[in-house]
Design an enzyme around this catalytic site. Sequence first.
Site, PDB file in Angstrom:
ATOM      1  N   ASN A   1       0.709  -0.980   0.046  1.00 34.35           N
ATOM      2  CA  ASN A   1       0.213  -0.082   0.020  1.00 34.35           C
ATOM      3  C   ASN A   1       0.778   1.242   0.134  1.00 34.35           C
ATOM      4  O   ASN A   1       1.270   1.551   1.074  1.00 34.35           O
ATOM      5  CB  ASN A   1      -0.830  -0.163   1.146  1.00 34.35           C
ATOM      6  CG  ASN A   1      -1.951  -1.278   1.241  1.00 34.35           C
ATOM      7  OD1 ASN A   1      -2.805  -1.158   0.349  1.00 34.35           O
ATOM      8  ND2 ASN A   1      -1.626  -2.161   1.883  1.00 34.35           N
ATOM      9  N   GLU A   2       1.253   1.673  -1.118  1.00 31.47           N
ATOM     10  CA  GLU A   2       2.117   2.790  -1.360  1.00 31.47           C
ATOM     11  C   GLU A   2       1.417   4.109  -0.871  1.00 31.47           C
ATOM     12  O   GLU A   2       0.162   4.286  -0.723  1.00 31.47           O
ATOM     13  CB  GLU A   2       2.526   3.018  -2.840  1.00 31.47           C
ATOM     14  CG  GLU A   2       3.241   1.388  -3.152  1.00 31.47           C
ATOM     15  CD  GLU A   2       4.573   1.412  -2.748  1.00 31.47           C
ATOM     16  OE1 GLU A   2       4.913   2.099  -1.856  1.00 31.47           O
ATOM     17  OE2 GLU A   2       5.290   0.781  -3.399  1.00 31.47           O
ATOM     18  N   PRO A   3       2.178   5.227  -0.865  1.00 31.12           N
ATOM     19  CA  PRO A   3       1.430   6.477  -0.533  1.00 31.12           C
ATOM     20  C   PRO A   3       0.454   6.840  -1.566  1.00 31.12           C
ATOM     21  O   PRO A   3       0.558   6.429  -2.645  1.00 31.12           O
ATOM     22  CB  PRO A   3       2.806   7.547  -0.764  1.00 31.12           C
ATOM     23  CG  PRO A   3       3.915   6.713  -0.463  1.00 31.12           C
ATOM     24  CD  PRO A   3       3.633   5.291  -0.925  1.00 31.12           C
TER      25      PRO A   3
ATOM     26  N   SER B   1      -2.532   5.343  -0.658  1.00 29.40           N
ATOM     27  CA  SER B   1      -3.616   4.476  -0.096  1.00 29.40           C
ATOM     28  C   SER B   1      -4.358   4.924   0.969  1.00 29.40           C
ATOM     29  O   SER B   1      -3.643   5.636   1.811  1.00 29.40           O
ATOM     30  CB  SER B   1      -2.953   3.294   0.278  1.00 29.40           C
ATOM     31  OG  SER B   1      -1.823   2.925  -0.995  1.00 29.40           O
TER      32      SER B   1
ATOM     33  N   THR C   1      10.069   2.070  -4.170  1.00 29.50           N
ATOM     34  CA  THR C   1      10.061   0.564  -3.928  1.00 29.50           C
ATOM     35  C   THR C   1      10.685  -0.391  -4.908  1.00 29.50           C
ATOM     36  O   THR C   1      11.452  -1.242  -4.382  1.00 29.50           O
ATOM     37  CB  THR C   1       8.512   0.322  -3.651  1.00 29.50           C
ATOM     38  OG1 THR C   1       7.952   0.929  -2.532  1.00 29.50           O
ATOM     39  CG2 THR C   1       8.316  -1.269  -3.470  1.00 29.50           C
TER      40      THR C   1
END
Length: 641
Positions: free
Chosen positions: A161-163, A165, A180
């Site tokens: 869940n990347e920035p 999310s 990432t």
Amino acid sequence: MMMAAAEITQRERMPVRICASAEAAIAEAADAVERLIRERAAAGRATVLGLATGSTPVGLYRELVRRHREEGLSFARVVTFNLDEYHGLGGAHPESYRRFMQEQLFDHVDIAAENTHVPDGRAPRDKVFAACRAYEEAIRAAGGIDIQILGIGRTGHIGFNEPGSGPDCRTRLVTLDSLTRRDAARDFLGEENVPRHAVTMGIGTILEARRIFLLAWSEAKAGVLARAVAERPAEAVPASFLQGHRDCVFLLDPAAAGQLTRVRHPWLVGPVAWDAALTRRAVLWLARKTGKALLKLVDEDYAENGMADLLTAHGSAYHLNIAVFNETQHTITGWPGGKPDADDSHRPERALPYPKRVLVLAPEPMDDVYCMGGTLHRLANQGHAVTVACLTSGNLAVPDTDLRRAIELLGEAAAGRGAGPEHAHAADLQRQLETKGAFGEDSRDIRRLKALIRRGEARASSRLLGVDVSGVRFLDLPFYEAGRYRRFRTGEDDAAAVAALLAEIRPHQVFATGFGHDPLSVPALCFTVLHEALERHRDADWLCACNIWLYRGPGAEWEPQEVDMAVPLSPDEFENKLHGIYQHQTQRSQSPSPEKNGSGNTWNLASKLNRAAARTYDGLGLAEYEAIECFRRWRFQMSAS
Ligand code: F6R
């Protein structure tokens, strides 16, 4: 004066435990998992675990496997759900999370295959949505997750869940952040091989777990952890949404906790005992916060920033400023091996003996030049006997494109001499390269040739920096030769090799790195090996008289308050250092465009860091230099046992 816990942690919006070490944190998480498994098993019930992959939980899985083997902890009634999987990878792919889990945990305990769940990375695009819903349904059908284990990415992601999310998102297909992907580049032997998408449990899914442990080690995570803990929950740092969970704790090692206010700026959260080190740290922080040179700080600056008691103890800003200015000034030296025939009472390194035997340890070839190339040059130029020891061969970091070039060269050189064993060898290497496939393991021959390529680069680089190439040693530590990234295990042979080198050189100075790094990283493993090797010399006279200096490692630099020796570089010296780095051709950035160059093995970052350090010193009102390399003194302490 004892401070109440609430006072110390007042800026933290959730429970955070700073453990004595990663091992201590792992023991705590393992205890909780074990207790639940045993309780549930005694009641004839299953335990549902949510699991993560990556470097962070590897130690936990090793500990659980140990408890299974030695203490009879059974996984027969355990059901697991992994957080995520790269999209496009099947379970046989060496970097798939399914394979990771098999190798790290499932294959070593008595868990039933059908009880282990990892999102299906092979679901076709048009079926992913349904597969994600089915995954959520399976979690619900199992009764929900009892304990969720998490790591955290440098972007602040949990799962993938990347920035961006939100707290309600569910299991789904996501696009990976470029940072990432860069962090995964080594594992995939090149950023271009890292998948662009992944399937991940959502933050909403994670928050439904009854209990959550987020584990984090190393200073690389410290910055984002401080934000996750202290800032209001926001999509910019997805892990911050864990603040809303009623039974979630962050278990950190001291390095990962390094940016929490209570650790970094303890004077802001309560009374402190001001010793010289803390005073220096606080005054340097104040200067940087106010944007003032040290000697321009005034009483109001101290008073307005929670440091009035420090002012009282020293009388006035004037005295305090001068004391810290002088102390910082004394860390700067152009004589990293000590200045012979000079008063050394205010210098970081002693004058005698001169010349010194200096041992510079590079976990992988290039780390030394990248982080301390200018210092290396000075040491050699100033007449010291410098040995550079590349601890590992670094062959895993050589892209196949460079290997292919080398094989072609060998082939052409051999062809010029007619058919013979050399020609056959080149043809054999070529065949091995063609048959291994994009993600296949390199054969011994290929790894050997890649290692030789790196040796050539290391020699060329050292030559440019004035180090006699006979003083460049290659230890090819066995742990590295036997493994791949994140899966290394050090052993007796590794410590023995480093101990033998120490015994041979009996150094007056050692330069090393790896302190505070991710425990599974090559620098950290090399640092552990160094520690074990030093233990073997614990009674040696040379060790008592040996100064050990730490460089911080590629991608980062010590901050002024952490620095015990700052070595300034002139523009020419700095240029020379960059030429030294450029000799490591195989480690050039993945992308020719500078804005895409991130932390990994990029050339540009070294110049940015050294220049930024110089600007910081300039901003503090010290002399203005082109670039600075920084070091911290490390005192070897024997293990308690
Ligand atoms: C992996 C996962 C990720 C990692 C994170 C940290 O299943 O969910 O969020 O926990 O990227 O990775 P490491 O532990 O390798 O630093």
